[in-house]
Write an enzyme that holds these catalytic residues in place. Structure first.
Site, PDB file in Angstrom:
ATOM      1  N   GLU A  64     -10.676   3.796   6.771  1.00 40.85           N
ATOM      2  CA  GLU A  64      -9.551   4.624   7.226  1.00 40.85           C
ATOM      3  C   GLU A  64     -10.178   5.830   7.951  1.00 40.85           C
ATOM      4  OE1 GLU A  64      -7.841   6.593   3.926  1.00 40.85           O
ATOM      5  OE2 GLU A  64      -5.967   7.580   5.077  1.00 40.85           O
TER       6      GLU A  64
ATOM      7  N   HIS B 186       1.342   4.908  -2.369  1.00 40.72           N
ATOM      8  CA  HIS B 186       0.732   5.751  -3.514  1.00 40.72           C
ATOM      9  C   HIS B 186       1.951   6.481  -4.288  1.00 40.72           C
ATOM     10  CE1 HIS B 186      -3.427   5.402  -2.299  1.00 40.72           C
ATOM     11  NE2 HIS B 186      -2.988   5.289  -1.049  1.00 40.72           N
TER      12      HIS B 186
ATOM     13  N   ASP C 270       1.909   4.047   2.697  1.00 44.88           N
ATOM     14  CA  ASP C 270       0.889   4.980   2.116  1.00 44.88           C
ATOM     15  C   ASP C 270       1.458   5.806   1.139  1.00 44.88           C
ATOM     16  OD1 ASP C 270      -1.811   5.561   1.798  1.00 44.88           O
ATOM     17  OD2 ASP C 270      -2.103   6.604   3.716  1.00 44.88           O
ATOM     18  N   ASP C 271       1.991   7.373   1.806  1.00 47.11           N
ATOM     19  CA  ASP C 271       2.473   8.329   0.940  1.00 47.11           C
ATOM     20  C   ASP C 271       3.922   9.051   1.863  1.00 47.11           C
ATOM     21  OD1 ASP C 271       0.230   9.085  -0.771  1.00 47.11           O
ATOM     22  OD2 ASP C 271      -0.898   8.855   0.994  1.00 47.11           O
TER      23      ASP C 271
ATOM     24  N   HIS D  38      -9.588   1.406  -0.510  1.00 44.07           N
ATOM     25  CA  HIS D  38      -9.437   1.897   0.665  1.00 44.07           C
ATOM     26  C   HIS D  38     -10.682   1.828   1.287  1.00 44.07           C
ATOM     27  CE1 HIS D  38      -5.672   3.404  -0.707  1.00 44.07           C
ATOM     28  NE2 HIS D  38      -5.393   4.521   0.111  1.00 44.07           N
TER      29      HIS D  38
ATOM     30  N   HIS E 162       0.851  -1.066   0.099  1.00 40.87           N
ATOM     31  CA  HIS E 162       0.019   0.220   0.017  1.00 40.87           C
ATOM     32  C   HIS E 162       0.673   1.287  -0.117  1.00 40.87           C
ATOM     33  CE1 HIS E 162      -3.412   2.523   2.193  1.00 40.87           C
ATOM     34  NE2 HIS E 162      -3.014   3.054   1.234  1.00 40.87           N
TER      35      HIS E 162
HETATM   36  N1  ADE Z   1      -4.498   8.902  -1.845  1.00 43.57           N
HETATM   37  C1  ADE Z   1      -3.235   8.806  -1.311  1.00 43.57           C
HETATM   38  N2  ADE Z   1      -3.311   8.575   0.154  1.00 43.57           N
HETATM   39  C2  ADE Z   1      -4.385   8.097   0.449  1.00 43.57           C
HETATM   40  C3  ADE Z   1      -4.956   8.029   1.653  1.00 43.57           C
HETATM   41  N3  ADE Z   1      -4.216   7.709   2.660  1.00 43.57           N
HETATM   42  N4  ADE Z   1      -6.407   7.665   1.677  1.00 43.57           N
HETATM   43  C4  ADE Z   1      -6.872   7.837   0.807  1.00 43.57           C
HETATM   44  N5  ADE Z   1      -6.719   8.354  -0.646  1.00 43.57           N
HETATM   45  C5  ADE Z   1      -5.185   8.510  -0.891  1.00 43.57           C
HETATM   46 ZN    ZN Z   2      -3.512   4.860   0.780  1.00 45.17          ZN
END
Ligand code: ADE
Ligand code: ZN
Length: 337
Positions: A197, A20, A275-276, A194, A18
């Protein structure tokens, strides 16, 4: 965390399921690409951009994340971004990664779909890390837009293995995307979304029942529904948990309050992911180190989390086994398994 456990966690082979790719754009690369492409950024410096990384919730992050992605215009930009991430992943002993990308963020700005996919894919092909791609639909946009995006990506069908669903969760339930996921399923694509969350456990249930996803991205709110928790555990649906993201986006107040251990104790297949990483304070090893530093986790948890990362991947069984064998050999010296 004791020094030996930290060393083991850092160096153990692992998969990442996971992340992006647009969330791996470091401020320095955002500025370099902005200059290369003549894009004007609403921040005067790298430092000012980094200072803006204080988020109250998912939406406040997404606003900055989409602004950052606006510097990506050429195939080479997608290559450079992906190559930079894969170098970081390799340094964290990631053996395999399943990378999310958001084509609508780029095609809406006139970037051809082929440039997005080819740039990311070419960097994957050039890397020593095994890497596959998952095309994500932006859930704040319409299902028609998602359907058109899937059709536009079909000439490159062999370059991605699955589809996912990301962006603003609350108010955009999985049901909104029933037809596009049905179409992706017909095409033999893997399915993830997703859910849970910021959104309620009901979104996890409908991602399973309506979209037929094989993994849930995040899913941390599953514990609010005991019956659903038992079901997700029994069906061995993996959760791709992103601890630093959850704290940065205020899903939990601090890492000590994260429910990762409760999720594992409930028998769920939990994995750790970044994630990011450019926005949330670190790549996958930083996520492992943060949870091991803040929660009462030991060697067995480290092994289980790494093993889950391979088991829950979409690799062919023989490849999963190869990596699990490597993991077992790595842990053989430490009396677990
Ligand atoms: N796009 C990038 N990161 C995300 C996240 N944590 N939740 C939803 N969309 C995303
Ligand atoms: Zn994500």
């Amino acid at each position: 965390m004791n020094v030996q456990l930290q060393h083991i966690v850092r160096n153990m082979p692992k998969a990442e399921l996971h992340m992006h790719i647009e969330g791996s754009l470091e401020p320095e690369l955002i500025f370099a690409l902005a200059q290369r492409n003549g894009v004007q950024l609403p921040y005067p410096s790298v430092e000012a951009l980094r200072e803006a990384y204080a988020f109250q919730d998912l939406q406040s992050f997404l606003d900055i994340y989409y602004a950052g992605a606006s510097v990506l215009l050429k195939e080479q930009d997608f290559y450079d971004m992906t190559a930079a991430y894969l170098d970081r992943a390799k340094a964290d002993h990631v053996r395999h990664t399943e990378i999310f990308f958001d084509p609508q963020t780029h095609t809406a700005r006139g970037v051809p779909m082929g440039d997005v996919i080819h740039g990311i894919h070419r960097a994957c092909a050039d890397s020593e890390v095994s890497a596959t791609l998952i095309l994500c639909f932006l859930r704040h946009l319409s299902e028609e837009d998602a359907l058109a995006t899937l059709e536009a990506a079909l000439p490159y069908r062999d370059r991605f293995i699955g589809v996912g669903l990301d962006s603003s969760e609350v108010g955009h339930p999985p049901e909104k995307f029933a037809r596009v996921f049905a179409r992706a399923r017909e095409l033999g694509l893997h399915l993830v979304a997703h859910a849970g969350e910021e959104g309620p456990p009901a979104y996890i249930a409908s991602a399973l029942d309506v979209l037929h996803v094989e993994r849930i991205d995040h899913g941390v709110r599953v514990l609010e529904d005991a019956a659903l928790t038992r079901r997700v555990a029994a069906e061995k649906i993996a959760l791709t948990v992103c601890p630093l993201s959850n704290v940065k986006l205020c899903v939990f107040d601090d890492m000590g309050g994260h429910n990762l251990l409760q999720l594992m104790d409930a028998g769920l297949v939990v994995t750790i992911n970044s994630d990011d990483p450019a926005y949330f304070g670190g790549y996958v090893n930083a996520n492992y180190e943060a949870v091991f530093a803040s929660l009462p986790l030991g060697l067995q948890h480290a092994y289980d989390l790494a093993k889950n990362s391979f088991t829950a991947s979409f690799l062919p069984q023989a490849d999963k086994q190869k990596f699990i064998d490597e993991l077992d050999a790595y842990f053989a010296a430490f009396n677990v398994v």
